[in-house]
Design an enzyme around this catalytic site. Structure first.
Site, mmCIF file in Angstrom:
data_model
loop_
_atom_site.group_PDB
_atom_site.id
_atom_site.type_symbol
_atom_site.label_atom_id
_atom_site.label_comp_id
_atom_site.label_asym_id
_atom_site.label_seq_id
_atom_site.Cartn_x
_atom_site.Cartn_y
_atom_site.Cartn_z
ATOM 1 C CD GLN A 138 23.577 40.207 2.336
ATOM 2 O OE1 GLN A 138 24.517 39.749 2.963
ATOM 3 N NE2 GLN A 138 22.854 41.209 2.806
ATOM 4 C CE LYS A 163 26.991 40.884 5.606
ATOM 5 N NZ LYS A 163 25.692 40.260 5.308
ATOM 6 C CG ASP A 169 23.631 35.467 8.522
ATOM 7 O OD1 ASP A 169 24.038 36.559 8.930
ATOM 8 O OD2 ASP A 169 23.461 35.201 7.312
#
Ligand code: GUN
Length: 282
Positions: free
Chosen positions: A96, A52, A119
């Site tokens: 995460q 990422k 997200d």
């Protein structure tokens, strides 16, 4: 013989578009910024976070990584999220998952400012997706929709079957296919006669985390098969949830693993971060 949907190629095309838009934004004084938070030492998570960060740098974003020790407390993590919520350089925050067991993921996600929730995991954004009025789409299902549209595959009126009902993939995937006017069925571990439901699908999306689970006899000839799975076989090789060898001869289109859905997930994260920067820059 199926057409192979090349996620790497499609991803590269979208990332080039994002890099172009980023250059233009940066010239106006706003550089999209993403903060990625990782707690603990999960090896798979470390690889995802590294990828990422690299992807952000490649398109010209500001990227900050916060690697916290396993023993980080809930209060410490909430304090970091709060600080990032207030940081004007940061437009997107990604924590995460999975988090270590002593941390409450739901509470952490609930404390991310929905405007920075790239997200699309915050319940406010999940609700907006449900009613079809959203700024951010969850990355993996959005990536699947891009693969379909950029391969010229029409969803409207098609029988769509989603195997898996997770909050991250299965449920939002079903909603996005529904928004695209598909007729959608969601299957899961309690579904009776899964094979016959799968065989109804014109578009079959599989996200269950079981290596090579969907075999050729479960697929309608000419179906489009999208494999969200990413499993490691005993011999160390990566494989999806779809048994490529038996499904590929039956399908009209299929995504490979690796190189199908995987690269698209990060690309959609970049797209959400760019959008977050555009919205916050207004
Ligand atoms: N862990 C596995 N996939 C994801 C994802 O898309 N976002 C976050 N935050 N964690 C993940």
């Amino acid at each position: 013989m199926a057409n192979i949907i090349n996620g790497k190629e499609i991803s590269a095309a979208i990332r080039a578009e994002i890099a172009e838009q980023t250059k233009e934004m940066t010239s106006r004084g706003i550089t999209p910024g993403l903060a990625v938070v990782i707690v603990g030492e999960d090896p798979a998570s470390k690889v995802y976070v590294r990828n990422k960060k690299r992807a952000c740098e490649e398109v010209g974003f500001l990227s900050e990584e916060y690697a916290l020790p396993e023993e980080t407390t809930q209060e410490e993590l909430l304090a970091l999220v709060d600080r990032l919520n207030k940081d004007e350089k940061i437009h997107g925050i990604l924590v995460q998952l999975p988090l270590p067991k002593h941390l409450d993921s739901e509470l952490i996600i609930a404390n991310i400012d929905p405007k920075k929730d790239v997200d699309a995991f915050h319940s406010f954004n999940v609700g907006r997706i449900m009613i079809g009025d959203y700024d951010f789409l969850p990355c993996t299902p959005a990536g699947v929709m891009e693969l379909l549209s950029r391969s010229g595959i029409e969803v409207s009126g098609k029988e769509c079957v989603v195997v898996g009902r997770s909050n991250i993939v299965g449920k939002p995937q079903a909603m996005l296919l529904l928004h695209a006017n598909g007729t959608v069925t969601i299957c899961h571990s309690r579904t009776k006669d899964l094979a016959s439901v799968c065989r109804r699908a014109d578009i079959l999306v599989v996200a269950i985390g079981k290596a090579d689970f969907i075999t050729g006899d479960m697929v309608k000839p000419g179906a489009v098969v999208i494999d969200v799975g990413m499993n490691r076989r005993e011999d160390g090789k990566l494989t999806g949830d779809v048994d490529f060898a038996t499904v590929e001869p039956v399908a009209s289109y299929i995504t490979p693993v690796p190189g199908g859905v995987g690269p698209m997930t990060i690309t959609m994260l970049l797209k959400n971060t760019l959008k977050a920067a555009q919205l916050q820059g207004k």
